[in-house]
Design a protein around this motif. Sequence first.
Motif, PDB file in Angstrom:
ATOM      1  N   TYR A 141       7.505  49.393  44.754  1.00 37.59           N
ATOM      2  CA  TYR A 141       8.720  48.494  44.602  1.00 37.59           C
ATOM      3  C   TYR A 141       8.200  47.225  43.947  1.00 37.59           C
ATOM      4  O   TYR A 141       8.534  46.164  44.407  1.00 37.59           O
ATOM      5  CB  TYR A 141       9.234  48.285  46.019  1.00 37.59           C
ATOM      6  CG  TYR A 141       9.637  49.630  46.851  1.00 37.59           C
ATOM      7  CD1 TYR A 141      10.665  50.296  46.170  1.00 37.59           C
ATOM      8  CD2 TYR A 141       8.758  49.989  47.589  1.00 37.59           C
ATOM      9  CE1 TYR A 141      10.915  51.614  46.558  1.00 37.59           C
ATOM     10  CE2 TYR A 141       9.038  51.355  48.046  1.00 37.59           C
ATOM     11  CZ  TYR A 141       9.808  52.102  47.603  1.00 37.59           C
ATOM     12  OH  TYR A 141      10.201  53.296  48.083  1.00 37.59           O
ATOM     13  N   TYR A 206      12.682  45.037  41.886  1.00 35.27           N
ATOM     14  CA  TYR A 206      13.023  46.346  41.658  1.00 35.27           C
ATOM     15  C   TYR A 206      14.277  46.834  42.114  1.00 35.27           C
ATOM     16  O   TYR A 206      14.854  46.318  43.328  1.00 35.27           O
ATOM     17  CB  TYR A 206      11.936  47.169  42.572  1.00 35.27           C
ATOM     18  CG  TYR A 206      11.270  48.593  42.593  1.00 35.27           C
ATOM     19  CD1 TYR A 206      10.547  49.094  41.389  1.00 35.27           C
ATOM     20  CD2 TYR A 206      12.049  49.584  43.156  1.00 35.27           C
ATOM     21  CE1 TYR A 206      10.315  50.261  41.270  1.00 35.27           C
ATOM     22  CE2 TYR A 206      11.928  50.865  42.875  1.00 35.27           C
ATOM     23  CZ  TYR A 206      11.000  51.179  41.732  1.00 35.27           C
ATOM     24  OH  TYR A 206      10.679  52.548  41.827  1.00 35.27           O
ATOM     25  N   GLU A 288      12.161  67.108  37.680  1.00 32.43           N
ATOM     26  CA  GLU A 288      13.517  67.367  37.869  1.00 32.43           C
ATOM     27  C   GLU A 288      14.153  68.359  36.723  1.00 32.43           C
ATOM     28  O   GLU A 288      14.801  69.392  36.714  1.00 32.43           O
ATOM     29  CB  GLU A 288      14.238  66.165  38.434  1.00 32.43           C
ATOM     30  CG  GLU A 288      15.814  66.725  38.832  1.00 32.43           C
ATOM     31  CD  GLU A 288      16.598  65.373  39.465  1.00 32.43           C
ATOM     32  OE1 GLU A 288      15.801  64.378  39.730  1.00 32.43           O
ATOM     33  OE2 GLU A 288      17.700  65.722  39.787  1.00 32.43           O
ATOM     34  N   GLU A 343      -2.374  62.067  40.680  1.00 38.16           N
ATOM     35  CA  GLU A 343      -2.594  60.915  41.221  1.00 38.16           C
ATOM     36  C   GLU A 343      -3.514  61.250  42.350  1.00 38.16           C
ATOM     37  O   GLU A 343      -4.132  60.270  42.703  1.00 38.16           O
ATOM     38  CB  GLU A 343      -1.186  60.181  41.870  1.00 38.16           C
ATOM     39  CG  GLU A 343      -1.183  58.690  41.698  1.00 38.16           C
ATOM     40  CD  GLU A 343      -0.812  58.322  43.061  1.00 38.16           C
ATOM     41  OE1 GLU A 343      -1.914  57.934  44.040  1.00 38.16           O
ATOM     42  OE2 GLU A 343       0.218  58.307  43.640  1.00 38.16           O
TER      43      GLU A 343
HETATM   44  N1  EPU Z   1      13.790  60.039  39.960  1.00 34.77           N
HETATM   45  C1  EPU Z   1      14.626  61.209  39.449  1.00 34.77           C
HETATM   46  N2  EPU Z   1      14.645  62.219  40.371  1.00 34.77           N
HETATM   47  C2  EPU Z   1      14.345  62.041  41.734  1.00 34.77           C
HETATM   48  C3  EPU Z   1      13.704  61.044  42.102  1.00 34.77           C
HETATM   49  C4  EPU Z   1      13.516  60.069  41.300  1.00 34.77           C
HETATM   50  O1  EPU Z   1      14.922  61.430  38.246  1.00 34.77           O
HETATM   51  O2  EPU Z   1      14.760  62.891  42.466  1.00 34.77           O
HETATM   52  C5  EPU Z   1      13.570  59.185  38.668  1.00 34.77           C
HETATM   53  C6  EPU Z   1      14.695  58.208  38.580  1.00 34.77           C
HETATM   54  O3  EPU Z   1      14.530  57.879  37.217  1.00 34.77           O
HETATM   55  C7  EPU Z   1      14.228  56.780  39.483  1.00 34.77           C
HETATM   56  C8  EPU Z   1      12.663  56.994  39.116  1.00 34.77           C
HETATM   57  O4  EPU Z   1      12.530  58.208  39.021  1.00 34.77           O
HETATM   58  O5  EPU Z   1      14.884  55.874  38.927  1.00 34.77           O
HETATM   59  C9  EPU Z   1      11.798  56.214  39.820  1.00 34.77           C
HETATM   60  O6  EPU Z   1      11.921  56.704  41.450  1.00 34.77           O
HETATM   61  P1  EPU Z   1      11.193  56.007  42.399  1.00 34.77           P
HETATM   62  O7  EPU Z   1      11.676  54.568  42.596  1.00 34.77           O
HETATM   63  O8  EPU Z   1      11.087  56.838  43.490  1.00 34.77           O
HETATM   64  O9  EPU Z   1       9.684  55.841  41.886  1.00 34.77           O
HETATM   65  P2  EPU Z   1       8.760  57.028  41.436  1.00 34.77           P
HETATM   66  O10 EPU Z   1       8.286  56.697  40.156  1.00 34.77           O
HETATM   67  O11 EPU Z   1       9.190  58.277  41.893  1.00 34.77           O
HETATM   68  C10 EPU Z   1       6.679  55.439  42.491  1.00 34.77           C
HETATM   69  C11 EPU Z   1       5.464  55.564  43.055  1.00 34.77           C
HETATM   70  C12 EPU Z   1       5.638  55.603  44.519  1.00 34.77           C
HETATM   71  C13 EPU Z   1       6.264  54.620  45.010  1.00 34.77           C
HETATM   72  C14 EPU Z   1       7.588  54.306  44.070  1.00 34.77           C
HETATM   73  C15 EPU Z   1       8.476  52.987  44.482  1.00 34.77           C
HETATM   74  C16 EPU Z   1       3.807  56.685  41.296  1.00 34.77           C
HETATM   75  C17 EPU Z   1       3.031  57.620  40.964  1.00 34.77           C
HETATM   76  N3  EPU Z   1       4.661  56.688  42.494  1.00 34.77           N
HETATM   77  O12 EPU Z   1       7.480  56.509  42.520  1.00 34.77           O
HETATM   78  O13 EPU Z   1       4.145  55.741  45.082  1.00 34.77           O
HETATM   79  O14 EPU Z   1       6.387  54.479  46.447  1.00 34.77           O
HETATM   80  O15 EPU Z   1       7.409  54.167  42.810  1.00 34.77           O
HETATM   81  O16 EPU Z   1       7.903  51.816  43.765  1.00 34.77           O
HETATM   82  O17 EPU Z   1       3.642  55.447  40.901  1.00 34.77           O
HETATM   83  C18 EPU Z   1       2.682  56.994  45.935  1.00 34.77           C
HETATM   84  O18 EPU Z   1       1.906  56.491  45.115  1.00 34.77           O
HETATM   85  O19 EPU Z   1       2.186  57.809  46.472  1.00 34.77           O
HETATM   86  C19 EPU Z   1       4.103  56.609  46.089  1.00 34.77           C
HETATM   87  C20 EPU Z   1       4.639  57.171  46.699  1.00 34.77           C
END
Ligand code: EPU
Length: 347
Positions: A141, A206, A288, A343
């Motif tokens: 976030y 965020y 996806e 990761e």
């Molecule tokens: N999205 C999709 N489909 C989905 C879910 C997400 O297309 O089903 C896309 C959307 O474009 C969305 C984007 O992914 O806008 C980002 O999704 P999200 O905010 O969930 O973030 P993320 O990139 O999936 C990263 C971190 C997470 C962290 C979240 C929130 C990494 C590898 N992961 O996930 O960290 O909680 O942002 O900031 O950077 C972790 O490291 O284990 C982890 C959970």
Amino acid sequence: MLFLPHVPVQMMNVRENTSLLALNTFRVDVNTRYHIEVSDVQDIRNFIGSELHAIQPRMILGGGSNVLFTGDYNGCILHPSIKGIEKTSEDKGSVMIRTAAGENWDDFVRYCVENGWCGLENLSNIPGTVGASPVQNIGAYGSEVRDSIETVEAIDLETGRTRVFSNRQCRFAYRNSIFKSELKNRMIITHITFRLKKDHNFNTSYRELNKELSLYPETNLGNIRDAVITIRKRKLPEVEALANAGSFFKNPLVDQTGLDSLKRSHPEIPFFKDAYGSIKLSAAWLIERCGWKDRRIRNVGTYKLQPLVIVNYGGASGSEILEFTQKIQRSVQDHFDIVLETEVNII
Ligand code: EPU
């Protein structure tokens, strides 16, 4: 090398040929040859002075929430359980909090929020230990732990010496640091000093967090923590219910030329500019788009709400999980010509 007297193994908290099932959140059923719990700096020195020090391979395991064991571990696992939180200094705007590696991360975040110290609230509800937080520079976030770290104290397992790393010396990057690269498994982190703010300038840009916070009457530390927990509970499976290790892959970074060329074939591709000027693609979106959302093969699958999270429905072996993730990597590479980096640490 410091002079360290020979220490008999009986003086240490060692378990031999022991199960790691409860010690990894993927709930993979494997054994380790040795599991050594170190609860203070002296325990680490004892380990270095003991015959177990010669055994390789060796690794450091915190909460086990970012690791995938693909088989039994035929070496030594060191588990830091050092405890303690102390305020070491304070001025008008900030406090310095020195926290031991074995403290639970989220308990520590809650403690900071309750004390009105700002900086870690966006990182609420992340599983694992304080000592693991700088290793992969945990982030969520819009915040990363590097934004709040002043120093990291560690013991060099080769020499027994203590080293204090400044923030810059930790070489933090997106989900990376010196402890995950050059010095991997060489330094055992014992304490981290955080610089936290007493004057609150929240980081709520965020989009998803901002939206959630609009449901609260005001933006304060406690509400930010609550909002983050709500979002995470909505999107991420609880390890107690469905074994997983959070995001399995990193979000890929590309340069402008790479982005331009992807946009030609996939104009709708989402991308984010992070605080450090990198262009980040969404691994979840790529996965996806390749048809992997909510897919399951035997006991392994992608989580229905977030395909970046790989889940063990029960009884999956580490190699079964690895094979599943390699299929995803191949699809993304074939479709987008992008290599998804893991990761999670694969052992
Ligand atoms: N999205 C999709 N489909 C989905 C879910 C997400 O297309 O089903 C896309 C959307 O474009 C969305 C984007 O992914 O806008 C980002 O999704 P999200 O905010 O969930 O973030 P993320 O990139 O999936 C990263 C971190 C997470 C962290 C979240 C929130 C990494 C590898 N992961 O996930 O960290 O909680 O942002 O900031 O950077 C972790 O490291 O284990 C982890 C959970």
